[in-house]
Design a protein around this motif. Structure first.
Motif, short mmCIF file in Angstrom:
data_model
loop_
_atom_site.label_atom_id
_atom_site.label_comp_id
_atom_site.label_asym_id
_atom_site.label_seq_id
_atom_site.Cartn_x
_atom_site.Cartn_y
_atom_site.Cartn_z
N ASN A 1 7.64 -7.58 -7.99
CA ASN A 1 6.71 -7.93 -9.08
C ASN A 1 5.38 -7.17 -8.99
O ASN A 1 4.32 -7.71 -9.33
CB ASN A 1 6.44 -9.44 -9.09
N ILE A 2 5.45 -5.93 -8.54
CA ILE A 2 4.27 -5.05 -8.57
C ILE A 2 4.28 -4.34 -9.92
O ILE A 2 5.26 -3.71 -10.31
CB ILE A 2 4.32 -4.02 -7.42
N ARG B 1 13.23 5.16 -6.36
CA ARG B 1 13.50 4.11 -5.38
C ARG B 1 12.28 3.21 -5.20
O ARG B 1 12.40 1.98 -5.12
CB ARG B 1 13.91 4.74 -4.04
N VAL B 2 11.08 3.81 -5.18
CA VAL B 2 9.84 3.03 -5.08
C VAL B 2 9.70 2.11 -6.29
O VAL B 2 9.36 0.92 -6.16
CB VAL B 2 8.61 3.97 -4.98
N LEU B 3 9.96 2.66 -7.47
CA LEU B 3 9.85 1.89 -8.70
C LEU B 3 10.75 0.66 -8.66
O LEU B 3 10.35 -0.45 -9.05
CB LEU B 3 10.21 2.77 -9.89
N VAL C 1 0.84 -1.21 0.00
CA VAL C 1 0.00 0.00 0.00
C VAL C 1 0.87 1.25 0.00
O VAL C 1 0.62 2.20 -0.75
CB VAL C 1 -0.95 -0.01 1.21
N TYR C 2 1.92 1.24 0.85
CA TYR C 2 2.83 2.39 0.90
C TYR C 2 3.49 2.62 -0.46
O TYR C 2 3.62 3.77 -0.92
CB TYR C 2 3.93 2.17 1.95
N LEU C 3 3.93 1.54 -1.08
CA LEU C 3 4.65 1.65 -2.36
C LEU C 3 3.74 2.18 -3.46
O LEU C 3 4.14 3.08 -4.24
CB LEU C 3 5.22 0.29 -2.76
N ARG C 4 2.53 1.67 -3.54
CA ARG C 4 1.61 2.13 -4.58
C ARG C 4 1.27 3.61 -4.38
O ARG C 4 1.16 4.37 -5.36
CB ARG C 4 0.33 1.28 -4.57
N GLU C 5 1.13 4.01 -3.15
CA GLU C 5 0.85 5.42 -2.87
C GLU C 5 2.03 6.30 -3.29
O GLU C 5 1.85 7.34 -3.92
CB GLU C 5 0.57 5.61 -1.37
N ALA C 6 3.24 5.85 -2.96
CA ALA C 6 4.44 6.65 -3.22
C ALA C 6 4.76 6.78 -4.70
O ALA C 6 5.48 7.70 -5.11
CB ALA C 6 5.64 6.06 -2.47
#
Length: 561
Positions: A268-269, A259-261, A243-248
């Motif tokens: 594998n998101i 960095r998130v990417l 959830v944090y990663l998709r938001e960022a």
């Protein structure tokens, strides 16, 4: 002469007069800057004791004799000095303790590492100090042992992010994937949420120029800490982390998004190709994203398949300019409004390796200036990202001369720097007077004492003859000493014995070994190329300097401890 100068300086460091202490610290700095200053081991040991003692109450930030004495002593990593530093460690002020730790880490000595673990744990539990985090994280096994004994410090405002740095090093080294996951995961989430909430106060106003000319240091710290915790989500993954990663991914800061990417790709998101293209083309994030992908063997996902080097060169110049600092360490507030590639030069570096430099122009405050970016190693291919650092600008205006004129300036500067480098003496040592001659002196002195006590008689001529012989022997020894030395000059290790001179380039050294009599230096073919008597040098100092001069090489030589 050196000893008298140093003893005078040591005495003035204890003076109640701040002016005398200031002058003494100036003398200490001059001594530190003096190339190949020889100081007796006993005097160095005295300096350790002095540093561990008490000094008058400081009147300003510069008034810190203990630290500057220790910093000076760190240039003499001899066993006797290291032993003395360890002995007096607990009596040193905290900043001096940290400087000693940096030296101990550089030795890579197992016994010192064991002692240092105890000292570091005790220091962290008793004081808030600025740890040498970059150096410590190079030794993940050592760091893990320290973290095991100080884990509670992750709750400390002072040590929190140092602990996260250590935990990152443990994970990234594959020493222990998901180290102490049950304890780290909830803390990671809580600390990330605090940073995210702070970041969101900037997000809506995000603009690169604001970051580097207005927000600066406080924002850099926030960005760095956020990026580090996001990177840790690769090792401490959960539904909340997703959830944090998709938001960022929707944040406006391209450095954080890159960095998130990278973490999303690792987990594998799914991410949009347009986002990958955008971040690979952005000068703030292009280099970081490329190296993140390369570090995880996913370089093939970098979307710019051809001619990525010119883009990465622009990104490198952007980073160089926005983080440029003056002599006092303050940011210069440079922000390039435009960057353009003007031309390229292919040449060789000081190790005769083919490299490419980019002649760039950048617009800053309405004026176009010249900069050079490189040199990119052509041994790794025509489009490599690997670079030998040599990026610079002298803020020469682009229109001040033709491109050919700027190129000529570049080559003139390189020639001047090359000549200076090749003439710089990094190390020099020569044989001392032989023990036999010192023994002769002892006999001669005792003989003259006896003559003077018993009175002068006809046998005085024998004494005079022996004295003359001593002078002749001394002159002969001094003549030999002046013709014999070992030195590291520029990128060459040189041994002079009389009229003979033997040389090996430091990049051609494969290994250095020693025994009770000789130092042996082997070339890349593993053939013995040079030998030098061990008594000519202090081996610990010699090996320390040689490591410093070879640490940048891809294939560093083995240098026996």
């Amino acid at each position: 002469m050196n000893e008298l100068k140093i003893r005078s300086m040591m005495k003035r460091l204890k003076s109640d007069d701040p002016g005398k202490r200031f002058e003494a610290l100036g003398t200490l700095y001059e001594c530190k800057m003096e190339k190949d200053l020889e100081v007796r081991v006993d005097l160095l040991k005295e300096m350790v004791g002095l540093a561990a003692g008490t000094f008058p109450e400081p009147v300003d930030g510069w008034d810190n004799p203990s630290y500057y004495l220790i910093d000076f002593l760190c240039d003499y990593p001899m066993p006797e000095v290291l032993e003395q530093l360890l002995k007096y460690f607990d009596r040193l002020p905290s900043d001096a303790k940290v400087r000693v730790m940096e030296l101990f880490l550089a030795t890579e000595d197992e016994e010192l590492f064991y002692e240092m673990e105890e000292k570091l744990v005790a220091l962290m539990k008793s004081e808030d100090v600025q740890l040498p985090v970059d150096q410590l994280t190079r030794y993940p096994v050592f760091v893990r042992d320290v973290v095991e004994r100080t884990f509670e410090k992750i709750h400390s405002p002072h040590y929190k992010f140092s602990m996260y740095e250590f935990i990152s090093a443990i994970n990234e080294s594959d020493l222990e994937w998901g180290y102490r996951k049950e304890e780290v995961l909830p803390l990671l989430h809580a600390d990330y949420e605090k940073l995210r909430d702070e970041y969101l106060t900037y997000d809506k106003d995000y603009h690169a120029k604001f970051v580097y000319t207005s927000w600066k240091e406080s924002y850099f710290t926030l960005r760095y800490h956020m990026s580090m915790l996001i990177g840790l989500m690769n090792y401490y993954y959960s539904k909340e982390a997703e959830v944090y990663l998709r938001e960022a991914l929707n944040f406006r800061d391209p450095v954080i998004r890159a960095r998130v990417l990278h973490v999303c790709i690792e987990k594998n998101i799914e991410v949009e190709k347009d986002l990958l293209d955008e971040l690979a083309s952005n000068l703030e994030s292009a280099e970081g994203l490329y190296w993140d992908l390369k570090s995880s063997n996913k370089e093939h996902l970098y979307p710019i398949k051809e001619k990525k080097q010119p883009l990465l060169a622009k990104a490198k110049l952007f980073t160089y300019l926005v983080y440029l600092r003056d002599e006092e360490g303050s940011l210069m507030n440079k922000f390039p409004e435009e960057i353009h590639m003007q031309d390229t030069i292919e040449t060789e570096n000081q190790y005769k390796q083919p490299v490419r430099y980019y002649l760039m122009s950048f617009k800053e405050s309405g004026t176009d200036y010249v900069a050079w970016v490189g040199g990119y190693s052509l041994e790794d291919g025509d489009d490599t990202a690997h670079v030998w650092e040599g990026t610079y600008t002298d803020f020469v205006e682009l229109d001040s001369k033709s491109l050919e004129g700027h190129k000529q300036d570049f080559f003139s500067r390189r020639e001047e720097m090359s000549q200076k480098y090749h003439e710089e003496i990094h190390y020099e040592s020569a044989p001392k007077l032989s023990k036999g001659l010192w023994f002769f002196y002892a006999i001669l002195i005792s003989h003259w004492v006896r003559v003077l006590l018993n009175g002068v008689d006809d046998e005085v001529y024998i004494s005079i003859g022996f004295t003359a012989l001593g002078l002749l022997l001394t002159a002969y020894e001094m003549w030999k000493i002046k013709r014999s030395k070992i030195s590291i000059v520029g990128q060459e290790l040189i041994i002079n014995k009389g009229k003979d001179s033997k040389v090996i380039r430091i990049q051609d050294i494969k290994k250095v070994k020693y025994n009770k009599k000789q130092i042996e230096i082997f070339n890349k073919e593993n053939a013995l190329q040079l030998q030098v008597p061990l008594k000519w040098v202090n081996y610990d100092h010699f090996s320390y300097v040689l490591r410093e001069q070879t640490q940048h090489l891809r294939e560093r030589p083995f240098i026996e401890e």
